[in-house]
Design a protein around this motif. Structure first.
Motif, short mmCIF file in Angstrom:
data_model
loop_
_atom_site.label_atom_id
_atom_site.label_comp_id
_atom_site.label_asym_id
_atom_site.label_seq_id
_atom_site.Cartn_x
_atom_site.Cartn_y
_atom_site.Cartn_z
N ILE A 125 0.85 -1.20 0.00
CA ILE A 125 0.00 0.00 0.00
C ILE A 125 0.88 1.24 0.00
O ILE A 125 0.68 2.14 -0.82
CB ILE A 125 -0.96 0.00 1.21
CG1 ILE A 125 -2.00 -1.11 1.07
CG2 ILE A 125 -1.64 1.36 1.37
CD1 ILE A 125 -2.80 -1.38 2.34
N THR A 126 1.84 1.30 0.90
CA THR A 126 2.66 2.52 1.00
C THR A 126 3.58 2.69 -0.19
O THR A 126 3.93 3.81 -0.55
CB THR A 126 3.47 2.56 2.32
OG1 THR A 126 4.34 1.43 2.39
CG2 THR A 126 2.54 2.58 3.52
N VAL A 159 -3.13 1.59 9.42
CA VAL A 159 -1.72 1.80 9.77
C VAL A 159 -0.96 2.32 8.55
O VAL A 159 -0.10 3.19 8.68
CB VAL A 159 -1.10 0.49 10.31
CG1 VAL A 159 0.41 0.64 10.49
CG2 VAL A 159 -1.75 0.10 11.63
N SER A 160 -1.31 1.81 7.38
CA SER A 160 -0.64 2.26 6.15
C SER A 160 -0.91 3.74 5.89
O SER A 160 -0.01 4.48 5.47
CB SER A 160 -1.09 1.43 4.96
OG SER A 160 -0.77 0.07 5.16
N GLY A 195 -1.96 10.43 2.35
CA GLY A 195 -3.02 10.38 1.34
C GLY A 195 -2.84 9.31 0.28
O GLY A 195 -3.80 8.60 -0.03
N PRO A 196 -1.64 9.16 -0.30
CA PRO A 196 -1.48 8.11 -1.30
C PRO A 196 -1.79 6.72 -0.74
O PRO A 196 -2.32 5.87 -1.44
CB PRO A 196 -0.01 8.22 -1.72
CG PRO A 196 0.31 9.68 -1.51
CD PRO A 196 -0.44 10.03 -0.24
N SER A 197 -1.49 6.51 0.53
CA SER A 197 -1.80 5.21 1.13
C SER A 197 -3.31 5.04 1.33
O SER A 197 -3.81 3.91 1.32
CB SER A 197 -1.07 5.05 2.46
OG SER A 197 0.31 4.94 2.23
N TYR A 230 -4.39 3.82 -2.11
CA TYR A 230 -3.96 2.45 -2.33
C TYR A 230 -4.53 1.50 -1.29
O TYR A 230 -4.68 0.30 -1.54
CB TYR A 230 -2.43 2.34 -2.46
CG TYR A 230 -2.06 2.43 -3.91
CD1 TYR A 230 -1.83 1.28 -4.65
CD2 TYR A 230 -2.02 3.65 -4.57
CE1 TYR A 230 -1.56 1.35 -6.00
CE2 TYR A 230 -1.75 3.74 -5.91
CZ TYR A 230 -1.51 2.58 -6.63
OH TYR A 230 -1.26 2.64 -7.97
N GLY A 231 -4.90 2.02 -0.14
CA GLY A 231 -5.63 1.20 0.83
C GLY A 231 -6.96 0.77 0.27
O GLY A 231 -7.39 -0.38 0.43
N ALA A 232 -7.65 1.69 -0.40
CA ALA A 232 -8.91 1.35 -1.04
C ALA A 232 -8.69 0.29 -2.12
O ALA A 232 -9.50 -0.64 -2.28
CB ALA A 232 -9.56 2.60 -1.64
#
Length: 116
Positions: free
Chosen positions: A58-59, A89-90, A96-98, A101-103
């Motif tokens: 994710i990160t 946590v990510s 914000g980018p995480s 990408y978390g989604a």
């Protein structure tokens, strides 16, 4: 990239990675050995290691990492709630980018897990 068909994405990525493995077999063999050793149960169980790998995916904003590690986490019994906590946590570590990408990671889990 917003993947909508995670199964097709994995199939396509597997094919592409197969070409890479044929082209650099010794590197691929070494990477495979590294992956096996890194994810083997030890002080941390394999599921926890896959959740860590998913957080890093994710990160790092790596679609392939999301697909493979979400699927592995699901196969090892990770729940959707665990995936959501990994996303939290990510986001804390990657901003914000995480969140974006978390989604994507949640979509990968939903699309590749036992229920998907």
């Amino acid at each position: 990239m917003a993947v909508t068909d995670w199964e097709a994405f994995v199939t396509q990525t597997d094919q592409r990675m197969g070409e890479v493995r044929k082209g650099i077999p010794e590197v691929a063999k070494g990477f495979g050995a590294l992956a096996k050793a890194a994810t083997a149960p030890g002080a941390l169980v394999a599921k926890t290691k896959e959740l860590i790998a998913l957080a890093i995916g994710i990160t790092a904003r790596c679609d392939g990492c999301l697909a493979y590690h979400a699927r592995a986490a699901a196969r090892l019994g990770a729940s959707r709630d665990e995936i959501l906590e990994v996303i939290g946590v990510s986001v804390y570590m990657g901003g914000g980018p995480s969140m974006i990408y978390g989604a994507e990671a949640l979509a990968a889990y939903d699309g590749l897990g036992d229920d998907g």
